[in-house]
Design a protein around this motif. Sequence first.
Motif, PDB file in Angstrom:
ATOM      1  N   GLN A 127       0.909  -1.136  -0.009  1.00 33.21           N
ATOM      2  CA  GLN A 127       0.180   0.199   0.046  1.00 33.21           C
ATOM      3  C   GLN A 127       0.906   1.301  -0.075  1.00 33.21           C
ATOM      4  O   GLN A 127       1.707   1.340   0.733  1.00 33.21           O
ATOM      5  N   LEU A 128       0.609   2.105  -1.072  1.00 35.15           N
ATOM      6  CA  LEU A 128       1.224   3.433  -0.891  1.00 35.15           C
ATOM      7  C   LEU A 128       0.544   4.633  -0.283  1.00 35.15           C
ATOM      8  O   LEU A 128      -0.453   4.634  -0.263  1.00 35.15           O
ATOM      9  N   CYS A 129       1.379   5.533   0.471  1.00 35.78           N
ATOM     10  CA  CYS A 129       0.904   6.548   1.041  1.00 35.78           C
ATOM     11  C   CYS A 129       1.100   7.925   0.314  1.00 35.78           C
ATOM     12  O   CYS A 129       1.820   7.885  -0.671  1.00 35.78           O
ATOM     13  N   GLU A 130       0.739   9.034   1.130  1.00 34.57           N
ATOM     14  CA  GLU A 130       0.945  10.290   0.392  1.00 34.57           C
ATOM     15  C   GLU A 130       2.414  10.560   0.332  1.00 34.57           C
ATOM     16  O   GLU A 130       2.849  11.539  -0.405  1.00 34.57           O
ATOM     17  N   ASP A 131       3.378  10.057   1.205  1.00 32.44           N
ATOM     18  CA  ASP A 131       4.764  10.291   1.502  1.00 32.44           C
ATOM     19  C   ASP A 131       5.239   9.589  -0.326  1.00 32.44           C
ATOM     20  O   ASP A 131       6.267  10.406  -0.847  1.00 32.44           O
ATOM     21  N   HIS A 132       4.854   8.428  -0.638  1.00 30.49           N
ATOM     22  CA  HIS A 132       5.243   7.924  -1.713  1.00 30.49           C
ATOM     23  C   HIS A 132       4.677   8.708  -3.165  1.00 30.49           C
ATOM     24  O   HIS A 132       5.263   8.806  -3.823  1.00 30.49           O
ATOM     25  N   ALA A 133       3.680   9.557  -2.822  1.00 26.31           N
ATOM     26  CA  ALA A 133       3.087  10.398  -3.824  1.00 26.31           C
ATOM     27  C   ALA A 133       4.025  11.477  -3.929  1.00 26.31           C
ATOM     28  O   ALA A 133       4.349  11.848  -5.170  1.00 26.31           O
ATOM     29  N   LEU A 142      11.567  15.358 -12.513  1.00 32.01           N
ATOM     30  CA  LEU A 142      13.013  15.125 -12.833  1.00 32.01           C
ATOM     31  C   LEU A 142      13.084  14.266 -14.243  1.00 32.01           C
ATOM     32  O   LEU A 142      13.978  14.728 -14.931  1.00 32.01           O
ATOM     33  N   GLN A 143      12.300  13.486 -14.543  1.00 27.71           N
ATOM     34  CA  GLN A 143      12.370  12.638 -15.741  1.00 27.71           C
ATOM     35  C   GLN A 143      11.517  13.638 -16.916  1.00 27.71           C
ATOM     36  O   GLN A 143      11.975  13.488 -17.859  1.00 27.71           O
ATOM     37  N   ILE A 144      10.594  14.216 -16.610  1.00 30.80           N
ATOM     38  CA  ILE A 144       9.842  15.178 -17.582  1.00 30.80           C
ATOM     39  C   ILE A 144      10.612  16.509 -17.712  1.00 30.80           C
ATOM     40  O   ILE A 144      10.739  16.720 -18.953  1.00 30.80           O
ATOM     41  N   THR A 145      11.312  16.867 -16.941  1.00 28.24           N
ATOM     42  CA  THR A 145      12.402  18.013 -17.421  1.00 28.24           C
ATOM     43  C   THR A 145      13.534  17.920 -17.929  1.00 28.24           C
ATOM     44  O   THR A 145      14.399  18.786 -18.132  1.00 28.24           O
ATOM     45  N   CYS A 146      13.912  16.522 -17.858  1.00 31.96           N
ATOM     46  CA  CYS A 146      15.258  16.278 -18.733  1.00 31.96           C
ATOM     47  C   CYS A 146      15.078  16.133 -19.816  1.00 31.96           C
ATOM     48  O   CYS A 146      14.217  15.851 -20.573  1.00 31.96           O
ATOM     49  N   LYS A 147      16.270  15.866 -20.844  1.00 35.71           N
ATOM     50  CA  LYS A 147      16.011  15.982 -21.988  1.00 35.71           C
ATOM     51  C   LYS A 147      15.622  14.589 -22.540  1.00 35.71           C
ATOM     52  O   LYS A 147      15.795  13.522 -22.004  1.00 35.71           O
ATOM     53  N   SER A 148      14.997  14.610 -23.674  1.00 34.15           N
ATOM     54  CA  SER A 148      14.538  13.247 -24.272  1.00 34.15           C
ATOM     55  C   SER A 148      15.741  12.162 -24.368  1.00 34.15           C
ATOM     56  O   SER A 148      16.633  12.341 -24.771  1.00 34.15           O
ATOM     57  N   GLY A 149      15.246  10.825 -24.182  1.00 30.50           N
ATOM     58  CA  GLY A 149      16.200   9.854 -23.930  1.00 30.50           C
ATOM     59  C   GLY A 149      17.195   9.751 -22.954  1.00 30.50           C
ATOM     60  O   GLY A 149      17.889   8.845 -22.908  1.00 30.50           O
ATOM     61  N   GLN A 150      17.304  10.573 -21.921  1.00 31.61           N
ATOM     62  CA  GLN A 150      18.016  10.704 -20.845  1.00 31.61           C
ATOM     63  C   GLN A 150      17.331  10.498 -19.686  1.00 31.61           C
ATOM     64  O   GLN A 150      16.233  10.478 -19.509  1.00 31.61           O
ATOM     65  N   ARG A 151      18.119   9.486 -18.615  1.00 36.00           N
ATOM     66  CA  ARG A 151      17.592   9.187 -17.502  1.00 36.00           C
ATOM     67  C   ARG A 151      18.072  10.024 -16.247  1.00 36.00           C
ATOM     68  O   ARG A 151      19.474  10.570 -16.271  1.00 36.00           O
ATOM     69  N   PRO A 152      17.138  10.800 -15.601  1.00 37.44           N
ATOM     70  CA  PRO A 152      17.656  11.607 -14.502  1.00 37.44           C
ATOM     71  C   PRO A 152      18.827  10.995 -13.463  1.00 37.44           C
ATOM     72  O   PRO A 152      18.504   9.887 -13.193  1.00 37.44           O
ATOM     73  N   VAL A 153      19.781  11.777 -13.404  1.00 38.16           N
ATOM     74  CA  VAL A 153      20.792  10.960 -12.472  1.00 38.16           C
ATOM     75  C   VAL A 153      20.637  12.327 -11.175  1.00 38.16           C
ATOM     76  O   VAL A 153      20.984  13.516 -11.446  1.00 38.16           O
ATOM     77  N   VAL A 154      20.238  11.902  -9.976  1.00 42.23           N
ATOM     78  CA  VAL A 154      19.974  12.918  -8.960  1.00 42.23           C
ATOM     79  C   VAL A 154      20.670  12.482  -7.702  1.00 42.23           C
ATOM     80  O   VAL A 154      20.806  11.422  -7.225  1.00 42.23           O
ATOM     81  N   ASN A 155      21.389  13.674  -6.979  1.00 43.96           N
ATOM     82  CA  ASN A 155      22.061  13.370  -5.808  1.00 43.96           C
ATOM     83  C   ASN A 155      21.135  13.310  -4.678  1.00 43.96           C
ATOM     84  O   ASN A 155      20.134  13.734  -4.733  1.00 43.96           O
ATOM     85  N   ARG A 156      21.162  12.262  -4.019  1.00 42.56           N
ATOM     86  CA  ARG A 156      20.343  11.751  -2.981  1.00 42.56           C
ATOM     87  C   ARG A 156      19.870  12.845  -1.830  1.00 42.56           C
ATOM     88  O   ARG A 156      18.770  13.045  -1.434  1.00 42.56           O
ATOM     89  N   ALA A 157      20.871  13.597  -1.633  1.00 42.59           N
ATOM     90  CA  ALA A 157      20.664  14.738  -0.658  1.00 42.59           C
ATOM     91  C   ALA A 157      19.988  15.748  -1.229  1.00 42.59           C
ATOM     92  O   ALA A 157      18.956  16.374  -0.429  1.00 42.59           O
ATOM     93  N   ASP A 158      20.057  16.145  -2.520  1.00 46.23           N
ATOM     94  CA  ASP A 158      19.228  16.787  -3.234  1.00 46.23           C
ATOM     95  C   ASP A 158      17.699  16.744  -3.265  1.00 46.23           C
ATOM     96  O   ASP A 158      16.769  17.450  -3.216  1.00 46.23           O
ATOM     97  N   PHE A 159      17.767  15.369  -3.578  1.00 45.85           N
ATOM     98  CA  PHE A 159      16.184  14.769  -3.546  1.00 45.85           C
ATOM     99  C   PHE A 159      15.731  15.074  -2.549  1.00 45.85           C
ATOM    100  O   PHE A 159      14.314  15.357  -2.335  1.00 45.85           O
ATOM    101  N   LEU A 160      16.248  14.623  -1.112  1.00 47.13           N
ATOM    102  CA  LEU A 160      15.814  14.693   0.153  1.00 47.13           C
ATOM    103  C   LEU A 160      15.305  16.292   0.477  1.00 47.13           C
ATOM    104  O   LEU A 160      14.126  16.517   0.843  1.00 47.13           O
ATOM    105  N   ALA A 162      14.551  18.376  -1.779  1.00 46.32           N
ATOM    106  CA  ALA A 162      13.342  18.982  -2.464  1.00 46.32           C
ATOM    107  C   ALA A 162      12.129  18.610  -2.202  1.00 46.32           C
ATOM    108  O   ALA A 162      11.080  19.119  -2.400  1.00 46.32           O
ATOM    109  N   LEU A 163      12.133  17.359  -1.015  1.00 47.58           N
ATOM    110  CA  LEU A 163      11.083  16.991  -0.402  1.00 47.58           C
ATOM    111  C   LEU A 163      10.789  17.832   0.878  1.00 47.58           C
ATOM    112  O   LEU A 163       9.798  17.222   1.828  1.00 47.58           O
ATOM    113  N   GLY A 164      11.707  18.696   1.413  1.00 45.43           N
ATOM    114  CA  GLY A 164      11.556  19.319   2.539  1.00 45.43           C
ATOM    115  C   GLY A 164      12.211  18.420   3.862  1.00 45.43           C
ATOM    116  O   GLY A 164      11.638  18.905   4.809  1.00 45.43           O
ATOM    117  N   ARG A 165      12.757  17.658   3.418  1.00 44.35           N
ATOM    118  CA  ARG A 165      13.457  16.948   4.539  1.00 44.35           C
ATOM    119  C   ARG A 165      14.762  16.916   4.721  1.00 44.35           C
ATOM    120  O   ARG A 165      15.469  17.430   3.915  1.00 44.35           O
TER     121      ARG A 165
END
Length: 338
Positions: A127-133, A142-160, A162-165
């Motif tokens: 079961q998925l919750c709002e944190d998963h959302a 990140l996928q939608i805003t990167c160039k076509s054919g590329q896969r997003p590579v993201v620093n985990r600290a930056d990811f957190l 961005a979620l306010g954590r």
Amino acid sequence: MRCSHAAVVLLNGTGAHLIDNAVLCLSAIRTIMPLPNQRANQRLSTALHRLTETAKQRQATAATCEPDKPAFKRIFLPGINENTRAMPNYIARSSVFAPIARGHRKMHDDVEFLRNERVVIKGSGKQLCEDHADVWMHAMYLQITCKSGQRPVVNRADFLRALGRNTSGASYQWLHNTMKDLARFTLSIEATRPNGILKYSFGNHPSSRVLAMLGGFDYDDELNEYTLYVDPRWTQIYGNREFTLIDWNTRLNMRYALSKSLQRLIGTSKDAEQRYSLQILKERAQYTGRMRDFKPALERAINELAELGLILSPRIETSRRGVEQAVWNRVSDAPQPA
């Protein structure tokens, strides 16, 4: 009707290596053999469309296996920027993500999350919750805003961040567990157009595999980075401007998970005044307790949405038919559904 029945049998029994030939056969049938009535013609058209879409999906899948071809075709979503995320309308309306409390979560096995005259959504996984959302929307952003054919590579600290954590060890573990939950959760979804013709179908038929919420991810321990993989079929679900815009900063400031859930629901409708029965909202929230316990939680959530400027005049009242319902007015300058 005989021709239409043959088309359906051909659709259900055709192997992947015969799909292209099946499309040609069905096209020929429709061209040279008149069908007896409109219903038969519609069934044949639906079968032909389904096979055509399956062929397209196979081509997209093959493209992901070839490094010189794009794995994900970038799509343009009007209104998307650093402060705005997006979720397909069907997913936002459904109970795929639920405002559940932390702790024990159910295991879903082909559970129905949404059904109406236009779409059916089923899912399997924990079961998925709002944190998963939150994590899913940022990964898709990140996928939608990167160039076509590329896969997003993201620093985990930056990811957190961005979620306010924070970037504590517990937060890194939470993020990793959440990503695994999303990668393991699969959907089957089938949607039709207003005229009844199939729009897309993933996971409902043997010729089409299920759709993962997140196609997967690679983790580089030395660089502390994720490489995200997104199924290219999500482009069809986001397509035709069928997505909800989410005010990201406002969402991160919400105290209640139910507020986040309702934020997604509100964004799927352009109606100034919105009404939902308490029973429908309770089922959508996957709340299994008593209505008298759900009602105060709902009141807190809609009052918070009013405090944050997303709705006006939130209230719970009884309709003319004696049904308890939540009512509010959408703020005119709130992000509008595309």
